[in-house]
Scaffold this motif. Structure first.
Motif, PDB file in Angstrom:
ATOM      1  N   GLY A 182       0.783  -1.228   0.000  1.00 43.02           N
ATOM      2  CA  GLY A 182       0.000   0.000   0.000  1.00 43.02           C
ATOM      3  C   GLY A 182       0.813   1.275   0.000  1.00 43.02           C
ATOM      4  N   CYS A 183       2.143   1.146  -0.103  1.00 45.02           N
ATOM      5  CA  CYS A 183       3.022   2.323  -0.069  1.00 45.02           C
ATOM      6  C   CYS A 183       3.848   2.380  -1.346  1.00 45.02           C
ATOM      7  CB  CYS A 183       3.939   2.277   1.153  1.00 45.02           C
ATOM      8  SG  CYS A 183       5.043   3.707   1.293  1.00 45.02           S
ATOM      9  N   PRO A 184       3.650   3.391  -2.200  1.00 44.87           N
ATOM     10  CA  PRO A 184       4.394   3.480  -3.458  1.00 44.87           C
ATOM     11  C   PRO A 184       5.848   3.904  -3.269  1.00 44.87           C
ATOM     12  CG  PRO A 184       2.992   5.403  -3.203  1.00 44.87           C
ATOM     13  CD  PRO A 184       2.676   4.500  -2.048  1.00 44.87           C
ATOM     14  N   ARG A 185       6.178   4.386  -2.087  1.00 39.93           N
ATOM     15  CA  ARG A 185       7.524   4.889  -1.837  1.00 39.93           C
ATOM     16  C   ARG A 185       8.415   3.768  -1.295  1.00 39.93           C
ATOM     17  NH1 ARG A 185       8.910  10.502   0.344  1.00 39.93           N
ATOM     18  NH2 ARG A 185      11.150  10.399   0.684  1.00 39.93           N
ATOM     19  N   THR A 186       9.650   3.698  -1.763  1.00 41.77           N
ATOM     20  CA  THR A 186      10.619   2.764  -1.197  1.00 41.77           C
ATOM     21  C   THR A 186      11.084   3.301   0.141  1.00 41.77           C
ATOM     22  OG1 THR A 186      11.387   2.018  -3.364  1.00 41.77           O
ATOM     23  CG2 THR A 186      12.855   1.641  -1.505  1.00 41.77           C
ATOM     24  N   CYS A 187      10.947   2.493   1.180  1.00 43.30           N
ATOM     25  CA  CYS A 187      11.418   2.875   2.514  1.00 43.30           C
ATOM     26  C   CYS A 187      12.699   2.102   2.826  1.00 43.30           C
ATOM     27  CB  CYS A 187      10.338   2.593   3.549  1.00 43.30           C
ATOM     28  SG  CYS A 187       8.819   3.549   3.291  1.00 43.30           S
ATOM     29  N   TYR A 188      13.311   2.423   3.950  1.00 42.00           N
ATOM     30  CA  TYR A 188      14.593   1.807   4.273  1.00 42.00           C
ATOM     31  C   TYR A 188      14.668   1.384   5.737  1.00 42.00           C
ATOM     32  CZ  TYR A 188      16.346   3.412  -0.232  1.00 42.00           C
ATOM     33  OH  TYR A 188      16.527   3.594  -1.581  1.00 42.00           O
ATOM     34  N   PHE A 189      15.387   0.291   5.953  1.00 42.67           N
ATOM     35  CA  PHE A 189      15.777  -0.136   7.290  1.00 42.67           C
ATOM     36  C   PHE A 189      17.269   0.086   7.451  1.00 42.67           C
ATOM     37  CE2 PHE A 189      11.939  -2.711   6.892  1.00 42.67           C
ATOM     38  CZ  PHE A 189      11.414  -2.689   8.189  1.00 42.67           C
ATOM     39  N   GLN A 190      17.689   0.529   8.638  1.00 44.40           N
ATOM     40  CA  GLN A 190      19.113   0.485   8.927  1.00 44.40           C
ATOM     41  C   GLN A 190      19.454  -0.959   9.286  1.00 44.40           C
ATOM     42  OE1 GLN A 190      20.708   2.995  12.027  1.00 44.40           O
ATOM     43  NE2 GLN A 190      22.740   2.071  11.880  1.00 44.40           N
ATOM     44  N   PHE A 191      20.420  -1.532   8.583  1.00 45.17           N
ATOM     45  CA  PHE A 191      20.832  -2.896   8.877  1.00 45.17           C
ATOM     46  C   PHE A 191      21.855  -2.856   9.999  1.00 45.17           C
ATOM     47  CE2 PHE A 191      23.714  -6.561   7.962  1.00 45.17           C
ATOM     48  CZ  PHE A 191      22.842  -7.530   8.432  1.00 45.17           C
ATOM     49  N   ASP A 192      21.518  -3.514  11.114  1.00 44.36           N
ATOM     50  CA  ASP A 192      22.329  -3.401  12.322  1.00 44.36           C
ATOM     51  C   ASP A 192      22.523  -4.779  12.945  1.00 44.36           C
ATOM     52  OD1 ASP A 192      23.560  -2.743  14.677  1.00 44.36           O
ATOM     53  OD2 ASP A 192      22.003  -1.388  15.401  1.00 44.36           O
ATOM     54  N   THR A 193      23.715  -5.360  12.752  1.00 49.75           N
ATOM     55  CA  THR A 193      23.984  -6.667  13.340  1.00 49.75           C
ATOM     56  C   THR A 193      24.260  -6.571  14.837  1.00 49.75           C
ATOM     57  OG1 THR A 193      26.316  -6.492  12.691  1.00 49.75           O
ATOM     58  CG2 THR A 193      24.847  -7.694  11.206  1.00 49.75           C
ATOM     59  N   LEU A 208       4.040   7.889   7.388  1.00 49.79           N
ATOM     60  CA  LEU A 208       3.590   7.106   6.237  1.00 49.79           C
ATOM     61  C   LEU A 208       2.068   6.963   6.230  1.00 49.79           C
ATOM     62  CD1 LEU A 208       6.238   4.221   6.065  1.00 49.79           C
ATOM     63  CD2 LEU A 208       5.993   6.149   4.485  1.00 49.79           C
ATOM     64  N   ARG A 209       1.482   6.721   7.375  1.00 47.93           N
ATOM     65  CA  ARG A 209       0.023   6.583   7.440  1.00 47.93           C
ATOM     66  C   ARG A 209      -0.663   7.879   7.027  1.00 47.93           C
ATOM     67  NH1 ARG A 209       1.192   4.372  12.539  1.00 47.93           N
ATOM     68  NH2 ARG A 209       0.175   6.155  13.563  1.00 47.93           N
ATOM     69  N   GLY A 210      -0.062   9.021   7.405  1.00 48.48           N
ATOM     70  CA  GLY A 210      -0.648  10.310   7.042  1.00 48.48           C
ATOM     71  C   GLY A 210      -0.586  10.588   5.558  1.00 48.48           C
ATOM     72  N   ARG A 211       0.506  10.172   4.902  1.00 50.14           N
ATOM     73  CA  ARG A 211       0.673  10.425   3.478  1.00 50.14           C
ATOM     74  C   ARG A 211       0.000   9.345   2.626  1.00 50.14           C
ATOM     75  NH1 ARG A 211       4.681  12.913   0.337  1.00 50.14           N
ATOM     76  NH2 ARG A 211       4.837  14.366   2.100  1.00 50.14           N
ATOM     77  N   TYR A 212       0.029   8.109   3.096  1.00 50.72           N
ATOM     78  CA  TYR A 212      -0.511   6.993   2.318  1.00 50.72           C
ATOM     79  C   TYR A 212      -1.557   6.244   3.150  1.00 50.72           C
ATOM     80  CZ  TYR A 212       3.892   8.024  -0.074  1.00 50.72           C
ATOM     81  OH  TYR A 212       4.941   8.664  -0.709  1.00 50.72           O
ATOM     82  N   LEU A 261       0.178  -0.582   9.209  1.00 57.83           N
ATOM     83  CA  LEU A 261       1.238   0.126   9.952  1.00 57.83           C
ATOM     84  C   LEU A 261       0.755   0.748  11.258  1.00 57.83           C
ATOM     85  CD1 LEU A 261       3.158   1.975   7.079  1.00 57.83           C
ATOM     86  CD2 LEU A 261       3.565  -0.298   8.046  1.00 57.83           C
ATOM     87  N   LEU A 262      -0.457   0.406  11.697  1.00 54.83           N
ATOM     88  CA  LEU A 262      -0.991   0.987  12.936  1.00 54.83           C
ATOM     89  C   LEU A 262      -0.636   0.086  14.118  1.00 54.83           C
ATOM     90  CD1 LEU A 262      -2.657   3.313  14.108  1.00 54.83           C
ATOM     91  CD2 LEU A 262      -4.691   1.841  13.865  1.00 54.83           C
ATOM     92  N   PRO A 263       0.163   0.590  15.055  1.00 56.36           N
ATOM     93  CA  PRO A 263       0.551  -0.247  16.204  1.00 56.36           C
ATOM     94  C   PRO A 263      -0.617  -0.493  17.149  1.00 56.36           C
ATOM     95  CG  PRO A 263       2.045   1.629  15.912  1.00 56.36           C
ATOM     96  CD  PRO A 263       0.843   1.895  15.074  1.00 56.36           C
ATOM     97  N   GLN A 264      -0.584  -1.634  17.795  1.00 56.78           N
ATOM     98  CA  GLN A 264      -1.462  -1.930  18.925  1.00 56.78           C
ATOM     99  C   GLN A 264      -0.584  -1.854  20.162  1.00 56.78           C
ATOM    100  OE1 GLN A 264      -3.445  -5.676  18.299  1.00 56.78           O
ATOM    101  NE2 GLN A 264      -3.771  -5.261  16.121  1.00 56.78           N
ATOM    102  N   ALA A 265      -0.805  -0.820  20.965  1.00 60.90           N
ATOM    103  CA  ALA A 265       0.119  -0.493  22.064  1.00 60.90           C
ATOM    104  C   ALA A 265       1.487  -0.200  21.447  1.00 60.90           C
ATOM    105  CB  ALA A 265       0.179  -1.611  23.088  1.00 60.90           C
ATOM    106  N   ASP A 266       2.487  -1.032  21.700  1.00 58.89           N
ATOM    107  CA  ASP A 266       3.831  -0.773  21.159  1.00 58.89           C
ATOM    108  C   ASP A 266       4.243  -1.845  20.160  1.00 58.89           C
ATOM    109  OD1 ASP A 266       4.090  -2.916  22.847  1.00 58.89           O
ATOM    110  OD2 ASP A 266       5.889  -2.197  23.861  1.00 58.89           O
ATOM    111  N   THR A 267       3.265  -2.460  19.479  1.00 59.96           N
ATOM    112  CA  THR A 267       3.564  -3.583  18.590  1.00 59.96           C
ATOM    113  C   THR A 267       2.735  -3.526  17.315  1.00 59.96           C
ATOM    114  OG1 THR A 267       4.043  -4.990  20.512  1.00 59.96           O
ATOM    115  CG2 THR A 267       3.621  -6.110  18.428  1.00 59.96           C
ATOM    116  N   VAL A 268       3.377  -3.836  16.177  1.00 54.01           N
ATOM    117  CA  VAL A 268       2.653  -4.044  14.920  1.00 54.01           C
ATOM    118  C   VAL A 268       2.630  -5.543  14.663  1.00 54.01           C
ATOM    119  CG1 VAL A 268       2.711  -3.730  12.412  1.00 54.01           C
ATOM    120  CG2 VAL A 268       3.220  -1.810  13.914  1.00 54.01           C
TER     121      VAL A 268
END
Length: 325
Positions: free
Chosen positions: A73-84, A99-103, A110-117
């Motif tokens: 549902g998001c046309p934009r490429t997003c990024y994760f910082q890769f952290d070992t 992201l929810r506001g724009r898309y 992408l809506l968390p329930q408490a502190d979890t998706v």
């Protein structure tokens, strides 16, 4: 005399009990939760990008290693910082809200329930990653950058993505490839050393200044070659070398990095890799320092020693590899 002996015995017993209790407390703090990620469609290969830190002087070109992600549902490429250095992947609440506001099509996913998706999914190269549940941290950017080509970071991809798998990181071509096995074409070209993945930490056996060390490979410490204690830093520093001081942002906490030139090398089997610099960090919490001591690690190894090289994290086979140049 008998009273003194009894008091001494009580004190020793208390120290023993508190020591055992402290051991199990630290062990519990160091242990990550159950892995919530599943990865399909391997090999998952993509081109990573470097995020620069322009606030540092001089500018740090390789401040973070970012891997692209495709969200439903998001046309934009997003990024994760890769952290070992992170045993568990997380999402950033402020970035998700932006992201929810724009898309609006991302609202449900992408809506968390408490502190979890829950049931979070994203595309990684030709592969797909799904998390049954993933924690959300109050962090990230509250607004999307005006430049659509600027990487927008939504979270941290940790070592839970590596469990039971192989990662080939080619720094020269910026290729990130998560695989089921080590490619046959690389096996004969690679020198391997033992890798321990206990508690989802990438611990490798190497030599520093000719002495055996167990080092944590921390791709989140991108700007540094080797992070170590101040005492070791002083031993490794070149005499009269200028020390660079820089502020480092660690998930909202500002730390101070002290970096100096060193002639020391990193020994991987018969291969000696120049470190060029060594760093110690000032401002870490007591818990962070205690966890490092408890883990037995002799320092943290960043990406810099492998610039223009290729490394292999064979978690499945318990080995860390450096491809011959």
């Amino acid at each position: 005399m008998k009273l003194f002996r009894n008091i001494l015995l009580v004190v020793l017993a208390l120290l023993l009990v508190s020591g055992i209790g402290g051991y199990f407390y630290m062990r519990k703090k160091f242990e990550p939760g159950v892995n919530q990620l599943s990865v399909t469609g391997l090999p998952a290969t993509c081109t990573f990008v470097w995020k620069a830190d322009s606030t540092a002087q001089p500018v740090v070109a390789h401040a973070a290693l970012l891997v692209p992600a495709r969200l439903p549902g998001c046309p934009r490429t997003c990024y994760f910082q890769f952290d070992t250095g992170a045993p568990t992947s997380i999402l950033y609440a402020r970035s998700l809200a932006a992201l929810r506001g724009r898309y609006p099509a991302t609202t449900q996913t992408l809506l968390p329930q408490a502190d979890t998706v829950r049931n979070f999914q994203f595309g990684l190269g030709s592969g797909s990653v799904q998390a049954r549940k993933i924690k959300v941290l109050d962090y990230g950017r509250s607004t999307l950058p005006a430049d659509s080509t600027e990487p927008f970071i939504i979270g941290t991809l940790g070592t839970d993505a590596l469990e039971g798998r192989v990662l080939v990181l080619n720094y020269s071509t910026r290729q990130f490839s998560l695989r089921a096995d080590v490619p046959t074409s690389l096996t004969s070209q690679t020198v391997f050393v033992p890798l321990d993945f206990a508690s989802r930490r990438v611990m490798l056996n190497a030599a520093v200044q000719g002495k055996p060390r167990q080092l944590l490979f921390d791709s989140g410490s991108s700007a540094f070659a080797l992070l170590t204690s101040r005492a070791t830093w002083e031993q490794m520093a070149q005499p009269q070398a200028r020390v660079r001081h820089a502020a480092v942002n660690s998930l909202g906490t500002t730390l101070t990095a002290h970096t100096v030139a060193t002639a020391a090398t990193l020994g991987l089997g018969q291969v000696a890799v120049p470190l060029h610099t060594v760093t110690y960090i000032e401002g870490t919490s007591f818990m962070q320092s205690a966890l490092m001591r408890f883990s037995g690690m002799g320092g943290m190894l960043g990406n810099e020693p492998f610039a223009e090289r290729t490394i292999v994290l064979d978690v499945r086979g318990g080995r860390f590899g450096l491809v011959h140049q």
